[in-house]
Design a protein around this motif. Structure first.
Motif, PDB file in Angstrom:
ATOM      1  N   GLY A 239     -10.734  -8.831  -1.583  1.00 22.63           N
ATOM      2  CA  GLY A 239     -10.084  -9.598  -2.653  1.00 22.63           C
ATOM      3  C   GLY A 239      -8.793  -8.954  -3.138  1.00 22.63           C
ATOM      4  N   GLY A 240      -8.244  -9.530  -4.200  1.00 22.75           N
ATOM      5  CA  GLY A 240      -7.015  -8.999  -4.804  1.00 22.75           C
ATOM      6  C   GLY A 240      -5.826  -9.004  -3.855  1.00 22.75           C
ATOM      7  N   GLN A 241      -5.807  -9.963  -2.914  1.00 24.49           N
ATOM      8  CA  GLN A 241      -4.738  -9.965  -1.893  1.00 24.49           C
ATOM      9  C   GLN A 241      -3.348  -9.974  -2.514  1.00 24.49           C
ATOM     10  OE1 GLN A 241      -4.937  -9.474   1.266  1.00 24.49           O
ATOM     11  NE2 GLN A 241      -7.140  -9.688   1.629  1.00 24.49           N
ATOM     12  N   ALA A 242      -3.156 -10.845  -3.515  1.00 19.82           N
ATOM     13  CA  ALA A 242      -1.811 -11.013  -4.091  1.00 19.82           C
ATOM     14  C   ALA A 242      -1.386  -9.779  -4.879  1.00 19.82           C
ATOM     15  CB  ALA A 242      -1.791 -12.237  -5.002  1.00 19.82           C
ATOM     16  N   ALA A 243      -2.366  -8.972  -5.257  1.00 17.94           N
ATOM     17  CA  ALA A 243      -2.063  -7.820  -6.120  1.00 17.94           C
ATOM     18  C   ALA A 243      -1.816  -6.533  -5.323  1.00 17.94           C
ATOM     19  CB  ALA A 243      -3.222  -7.595  -7.093  1.00 17.94           C
ATOM     20  N   ARG A 244      -2.034  -6.567  -4.015  1.00 19.34           N
ATOM     21  CA  ARG A 244      -1.981  -5.305  -3.248  1.00 19.34           C
ATOM     22  C   ARG A 244      -0.558  -4.768  -3.119  1.00 19.34           C
ATOM     23  NH1 ARG A 244      -6.624  -6.032   1.423  1.00 19.34           N
ATOM     24  NH2 ARG A 244      -8.211  -6.835  -0.018  1.00 19.34           N
ATOM     25  N   TRP A 245      -0.469  -3.487  -3.235  1.00 15.94           N
ATOM     26  CA  TRP A 245       0.866  -2.882  -3.166  1.00 15.94           C
ATOM     27  C   TRP A 245       1.371  -2.798  -1.730  1.00 15.94           C
ATOM     28  CZ3 TRP A 245      -2.176   1.584  -5.471  1.00 15.94           C
ATOM     29  CH2 TRP A 245      -2.675   2.438  -4.494  1.00 15.94           C
ATOM     30  N   VAL A 246       2.678  -2.598  -1.625  1.00 16.78           N
ATOM     31  CA  VAL A 246       3.304  -2.332  -0.330  1.00 16.78           C
ATOM     32  C   VAL A 246       3.761  -0.879  -0.409  1.00 16.78           C
ATOM     33  CG1 VAL A 246       5.258  -2.913   1.168  1.00 16.78           C
ATOM     34  CG2 VAL A 246       4.068  -4.715  -0.123  1.00 16.78           C
ATOM     35  N   ASP A 247       3.171  -0.033   0.419  1.00 16.40           N
ATOM     36  CA  ASP A 247       3.429   1.415   0.299  1.00 16.40           C
ATOM     37  C   ASP A 247       4.922   1.753   0.338  1.00 16.40           C
ATOM     38  OD1 ASP A 247       0.467   2.666   0.886  1.00 16.40           O
ATOM     39  OD2 ASP A 247       0.831   0.776   1.920  1.00 16.40           O
ATOM     40  N   GLU A 248       5.651   1.041   1.201  1.00 20.73           N
ATOM     41  CA  GLU A 248       7.085   1.320   1.365  1.00 20.73           C
ATOM     42  C   GLU A 248       7.863   1.111   0.069  1.00 20.73           C
ATOM     43  OE1 GLU A 248       5.128  -0.272   3.365  1.00 20.73           O
ATOM     44  OE2 GLU A 248       5.567   0.183   5.467  1.00 20.73           O
ATOM     45  N   ASP A 249       7.334   0.260  -0.827  1.00 23.06           N
ATOM     46  CA  ASP A 249       8.053  -0.059  -2.069  1.00 23.06           C
ATOM     47  C   ASP A 249       7.573   0.750  -3.267  1.00 23.06           C
ATOM     48  OD1 ASP A 249       9.400  -1.942  -0.622  1.00 23.06           O
ATOM     49  OD2 ASP A 249       8.103  -3.603  -1.230  1.00 23.06           O
ATOM     50  N   MET A 250       6.545   1.556  -3.057  1.00 22.60           N
ATOM     51  CA  MET A 250       5.888   2.190  -4.203  1.00 22.60           C
ATOM     52  C   MET A 250       6.830   3.075  -5.026  1.00 22.60           C
ATOM     53  SD  MET A 250       2.447   4.398  -4.024  1.00 22.60           S
ATOM     54  CE  MET A 250       1.253   3.086  -3.992  1.00 22.60           C
ATOM     55  N   ALA A 251       7.659   3.871  -4.357  1.00 26.43           N
ATOM     56  CA  ALA A 251       8.568   4.753  -5.106  1.00 26.43           C
ATOM     57  C   ALA A 251       9.544   3.916  -5.928  1.00 26.43           C
ATOM     58  CB  ALA A 251       9.318   5.683  -4.150  1.00 26.43           C
TER      59      ALA A 251
END
Ligand code: NG6
Ligand code: CA
Length: 518
Positions: A239-251
């Motif tokens: 679940g929570g698909q729409a909420a998952r982060w994109v590691d490349e954008d985290m910083a």
């Protein structure tokens, strides 16, 4: 000026007037206004991982600028060799080993700091500061039973002294891979609730173990459960698909939150705890940094981290806040190359020495586990480009910043936090009289003067997966850190009197339940 602010300014003047200082007292003109405080807390960054501490394989210009404009410490320590206990001690002023349940927290752990107790942010709130934490948390969330990812996630940072929070709940390599803002998962679709388990599979998403062909980064040990963004993690999630982060954008995401916090609170004193994901695993740099260091992802995320620091400094400059902001840069524990993903950290290391010649690494009782970069910049109040060899610890920030901002703490508050404000500001080269350190096996070390004593431990001495010497030995160890910085010669047998005295002092510190000399 309102009452709180007036109290703050008064307390602040007092601390600068008192105390015995070797260096001349700083100019106090700028001190009529209390300083903002920005704590940049990096993850797994080693003593030798920045150029101002000796790295030559790449440049970290923004962090180096902090050092040329501030005070660089050579004997500053994280309280523990892993993240959760270091952060616990940083925020509570209490050594984590005094409390059960303060080891590396699971991704669904309950909050490990009791709401209502005195913390670094609650002290600063008392002093009139607006407080915010942006980035990695890893201190648990929610009450007994852990967080309700689909509802109100509390207690958490807002219940222990922060006014605002934007969090990576645990680590980048643990599920759930979502951000939490204040009490809620960011961008959660209620029709797609989150389920998390660290025991058995949940949902039907592929795992790294069963579907390695779906991975863009492969695990080397552990980290083979649910795949998110092409990277398998510790734990299962659905679940929570729409909420998952994109590691490349985290910083970018957490830095934008940090700079927005500064913008928003520029007119009143603020405390920003900017807790980076870098350089923890999984090391996934944005395209701007990927491939730029020549050392693979580990080097690339150091460049990314340096960029984050530059963004914070640039924001302070642009808003005219730099002169009245105390910036502290440090790391939660020492370095590791292979921490569970095949990201070529070992293969591409070359001549780079993440630990700067210290023995061990993350998890270790040896120096590299906890001795970390520590730079304090406060223009006008701290001599630019200076170096201090004083013994200091992050556990001291609570009492020291209380002292700086005129907040009185009782003996039970921050029980292991020493008021080191004059040391931290470079007024004196005297540091702590002693310091207790803690490795991932729970082994304690005591540093006093030139000596370091490591208590006997039957835990394993070496971790094959990470290739790190953990510093555990069934016999007592004694090192003379001044003559033997690399802890190569255990001289316990030559100095039984020193071993006896230090082991007795360590037992005393354990028994007393506190160590601040009041
Ligand atoms: C370990 C993880 C490691 C890292 C560490 C926490 C495995 C095999 N290793 O258990 O990858 O996540 O926990 O690091 O799972 S810390 O810096 O947050 O303490
Ligand atoms: Ca860490």
């Amino acid at each position: 000026m309102n009452l709180t602010l007036r109290k703050l300014a008064l307390g602040f003047m007092l601390v600068l007037l008192c105390g015995s200082c070797e260096a001349p007292e700083p100019e106090t003109a700028e001190t009529a206004t209390p300083p903002n405080i920005v704590l940049i807390y990096t993850d797994d960054l080693g003593y030798g991982d920045v150029s101002s501490y000796g790295a030559t394989a790449f440049e970290t210009p923004h962090i180096d600028q902090l050092a040329t404009e501030g005070l660089r410490f050579t004997r500053a320590y994280a309280p523990s060799a892993t993240c959760t206990p270091s952060r616990y001690a940083l925020l509570t002023g209490e050594y984590a080993w005094r409390r059960k349940g303060t080891g590396i927290a699971r991704g669904d752990a309950a909050l490990i700091i009791e709401p209502g107790r005195t913390t670094l942010p609650s002290v600063l709130q008392k002093a009139g500061y607006t407080t915010g934490v942006m980035g990695k948390w890893h201190l648990g969330l929610g009450g007994e039973g852990g967080p309700d990812w689909n509802g109100d996630i509390k207690p958490g940072p807002l219940e222990i002294g922060f006014d605002e929070a934007f969090l990576i709940p645990a680590t980048g390599d643990r599920v759930p891979t979502v951000y939490v803002e204040n009490h809620r998962v960011v961008g959660l679709d209620p029709a797609d609730p989150i389920t998390v388990s660290f025991n058995e599979p949940v949902g039907d998403e592929p795992t790294g173990r069963d579907h390695p062909e779906l991975l863009k980064m492969h695990p080397s040990h552990g980290h083979d459960r649910t795949i998110v963004n092409g990277i398998s993690r510790i734990g299962y999630m659905s679940g929570g698909q729409a909420a998952r982060w994109v590691d490349e954008d985290m910083a970018d995401v957490i830095t934008a939150k940090a700079t927005a916090f500064i913008e928003q609170h520029q007119d009143s004193p603020f405390f920003l705890f900017f807790s980076t994901h870098d350089i923890h695993v999984p090391r996934v740099a944005h395209d701007r940094f990927a491939g730029q260091s020549g050392l693979g992802p580990r080097g690339d995320v150091i460049l990314q981290l340096d960029w984050c620091v530059g963004e914070i400094m640039g924001t302070l400059d642009r808003l005219g806040l730099a002169d009245n902001t105390l910036v502290l840069f440090t790391s939660d524990n020492g370095p590791v190359l292979d921490d569970g993903y095949e990201d070529q950290a070992v293969e591409l290391q070359g001549e780079h020495e993440p630990a700067g010649g210290l023995r061990g690494g993350k998890y270790s009782a040896f120096e590299a586990g906890t001795r970390v970069p520590f730079i304090l910049r406060w223009p006008g109040s701290v001599t630019p480009g200076a170096t201090s060899d004083a013994l200091v610890s992050q556990v001291d920030l609570l009492a020291s910043l209380a002292s700086l901002t005129g907040v009185t703490i009782t003996a039970d508050e921050g029980p292991d936090s020493f008021d080191q404000i004059h040391t931290l500001l470079g007024h004196t080269s005297e540091g702590r009289e002693h310091l207790v350190e803690h490795n991932s096996a729970g082994t304690l070390s005591l540093i006093k003067g030139p000596w370091k004593y490591i208590e006997p431990s039957n835990a394993r001495a070496y971790n094959q997966n990470t290739d790190i010497e953990l510093g555990n030995d069934p016999n007592p160890q004694l090192y003379h850190l001044e003559e033997d910085r690399g802890e190569q010669r255990n001289v316990a047998a030559d100095h039984p009197d020193v071993v006896e005295a230090l082991s007795a002092l360590l037992e005393q510190i354990k028994e007393d339940g506190r160590s601040r000399p009041d």
